[in-house]
Structure formats: structure tokens, C-alpha cells
Design an enzyme around this catalytic site. Structure first.
Site, short mmCIF file in Angstrom:
data_model
loop_
_atom_site.label_atom_id
_atom_site.label_comp_id
_atom_site.label_asym_id
_atom_site.label_seq_id
_atom_site.Cartn_x
_atom_site.Cartn_y
_atom_site.Cartn_z
CG ASP A 297 16.96 5.89 -21.51
OD1 ASP A 297 16.88 4.65 -21.33
OD2 ASP A 297 16.75 6.42 -22.60
CB SER B 161 14.29 2.71 -23.78
OG SER B 161 15.63 3.05 -23.46
CD GLN C 86 15.69 1.57 -20.12
OE1 GLN C 86 16.68 1.16 -20.70
NE2 GLN C 86 15.48 2.88 -19.92
#
Length: 295
Positions: free
Chosen positions: A210, A235, A285
Site C-alpha cells: 500500500d 485507499s 487497488q
């Protein structure tokens, strides 16, 4: 193993409150004032993995970030044992703070099986040791990076050695280029003995996954992101597939690209390769990507 890496390992060593309930703390410094999303995802996977038989390894996770986490409060992870089959085990995890869910994760685990085998080839990139480490790279852009952000980034890189193949987004502000980014990474220290656990390596890779994945979205628009303050981002959801065994204390190449950005959101996908060319992980993502006047 340095103190920063030891601290990261302690962050992932959750306290077991009940059979399927765990509690974790946060480290507010490394990324932003809210809890770093990679930390919550990694801790949730730790919680799930601790309820799974030892002969089953994580092969996928699918997660949604629901609310910003409060770094000053503990996070409680409740595991729901959805299914225990002959080959696959499924778990659902809800992370809660202040009585509200902040994160949902579904994870699947599998016993090892022989089967069909193929993969995409690893890109041809420079050796990681030929690329600048964070303490060399960040000073080049100190005139662009907000001072408090630079300190957080250096602290984060103390646990994870992360090296860009090309210029990072904050080094290409105002210069849109191809929506692709590549970084090498590994932990700043070997994980041996007690820490030498396959689940731990998977959870650490989840943590790191991430950190840079939305870089490719920023590069397409010549934006520097939260580092320079020209994008407000977070996110939204995150998915990973673990294809082959790997060690996160050995060099891994994170190859990232963005196929699309629209509607205030950016989509990025990544592939993580071992140094000898094996495709270990696939990642996708989507995140909020707003310019400040639209935030």
C-alpha cells in the site's frame, strides 16, 4: 534487525483477547496522521491467519477501507470463520475503532497443491543496489517535500528499504509521463528465528503493497500526491493474490501501472517478483484521487 524493523514486527504481533478477537496498536509517524492502510490490512491478515491450520497459506485477500483509522486508539479485529474445507479455508475480518467498522477483509487460505504453471516474465530493470536508498533520494527533493512528510517517510523507510527504478512522483511534478512505476523493496534486516514465518512474510508484503501502488496514477498527471500536497488521496479497496512463496527480507520488485483514473478515483495494479524472476504476488487497488479544490 534495526529498531524500526523490530517495531514493525511488534506492530504485527497482535494481542489475542478471545478465541477469534485480536487487538492491535498503531504507529502514527511513518505515513500520515490517520492510520496507514497497509498496516490495517496487514494486521487483519495476521488475525485471520492465526485462526487457520498451519498447513494452509494465504493465497488471496480482498479488502475495503471504510473509515480513516485513529492512530491514537487500539484497533479490534474480529475474525469470522466462514469456511473450513478440505483444501481451502475462508475468513472474514472486521476492524473496529470507537464502535465503528473502519476496515473489512476477506482472506482465503489453501493447502499446497501441484497444478498448471505459467507466469508473465519479470521486467528488465537495474539491480537494486545500483539505485539510491531513501536517505540518498529524499534530500534531492527537500525543496518540494513538506518537512513533516519527509520525516515520516524516512521513518517508514528505516524498516523497509525501498528503491525507485525511475524518478518518484514527487520528483516529476508538472511532468506527466507513462503511468508506470517500479520499486525494489526488502526489510532492513533479515527475518530469522522466531520471525521466520511464511505468514509474516505475506503480511509484511501486504503492509508494503500500500506504500507506492497509486504512484502510477500520479505519474500520468505529473502530480506528487500527499508528499507535496497537490492531491488528496486515500485507499478505497485492495486485493492481493499470493502465487508463489517468497521472503520479504530478500529483494522484491514491485512493478506498478495505472490503466484508468476517473470520477475522483484512480486504479492501479501491481506485480511483485522475486529477484530470480518468479511472479510472487499480484495486486490491484483503487483510491480516491482528488485535486485539493475538489476535496
Amino acid at each position: 534487525m534495526n529498531d524500526a524493523l523490530q517495531g514493525l514486527l511488534e506492530l504485527l504481533d497482535l494481542e489475542r483477547i478471545e478465541r477469534d478477537i485480536f487487538r492491535g496498536t498503531s504507529d502514527a509517524a511513518p505515513m500520515v496522521p490517520r492510520v496507514f492502510g497497509g498496516q490495517v490490512a496487514a494486521q487483519a491478515l495476521v488475525a485471520a491467519g492465526r485462526t487457520v491450520p498451519d498447513d494452509r497459506s494465504a493465497h488471496s485477500l480482498h479488502a475495503y477501507f471504510l473509515r480513516p483509522g485513529d492512530p491514537g486508539a487500539p484497533i479490534v479485529y474480529t475474525v469470522d470463520r466462514i469456511r473450513d474445507g478440505r483444501s481451502f479455508t475462508t475468513r472474514r475480518v472486521v476492524a473496529v475503532q470507537h464502535g465503528q467498522p473502519i476496515f473489512h477483509l476477506s482472506a482465503s487460505f489453501q493447502t499446497y497443491e501441484e497444478g498448471l504453471e505459467h507466469q508473465e516474465p519479470m521486467p528488465d530493470v537495474p539491480d537494486p543496489l545500483s539505485l539510491p536508498a531513501a536517505e540518498e533520494l529524499l534530500p534531492r527533493y527537500k525543496h518540494l517535500i513538506r518537512p513533516e512528510v519527509s520525516e515520516r517517510m524516512l521513518m517508514a523507510r528505516a524498516a523497509v528499504d525501498l528503491r525507485y527504478v525511475d524518478e518518484p512522483p514527487y520528483g516529476s511534478v508538472g511532468q506527466p509521463r507513462e503511468a508506470k512505476s517500479q520499486v525494489w523493496f526488502r526489510t532492513n534486516g533479515k527475518l530469522d528465528g522466531v520471525a521466520d514465518d511464511p505468514l509474516l512474510h505475506v503480511c509484511l508484503a501486504t503492509y508494503v503493497s500500500d506504500m507506492t501502488l497509486l504512484d502510477s496514477v500520479l505519474l500520468a498527471h505529473g502530480r506528487g500526491g500527499w508528499v507535496v500536497g497537490d492531491i488528496v488521496g486515500a485507499s478505497l479497496d485492495h486485493a492481493m493474490w499470493f502465487h508463489r512463496p517468497f521472503r520479504v527480507d530478500d529483494w522484491l520488485l514491485y512493478d506498478q501501472e495505472s490503466p484508468s483514473a476517473s470520477g475522483g478515483r484512480g486504479l492501479a495494479k501491481g506485480r511483485i517478483f522475486t529477484a530470480d524472476g518468479r511472479l510472487a504476488v499480484s495486486v490491484i487497488q483503487e483510491g480516491v484521487m482528488r485535486v485539493p479544490h475538489q476535496a
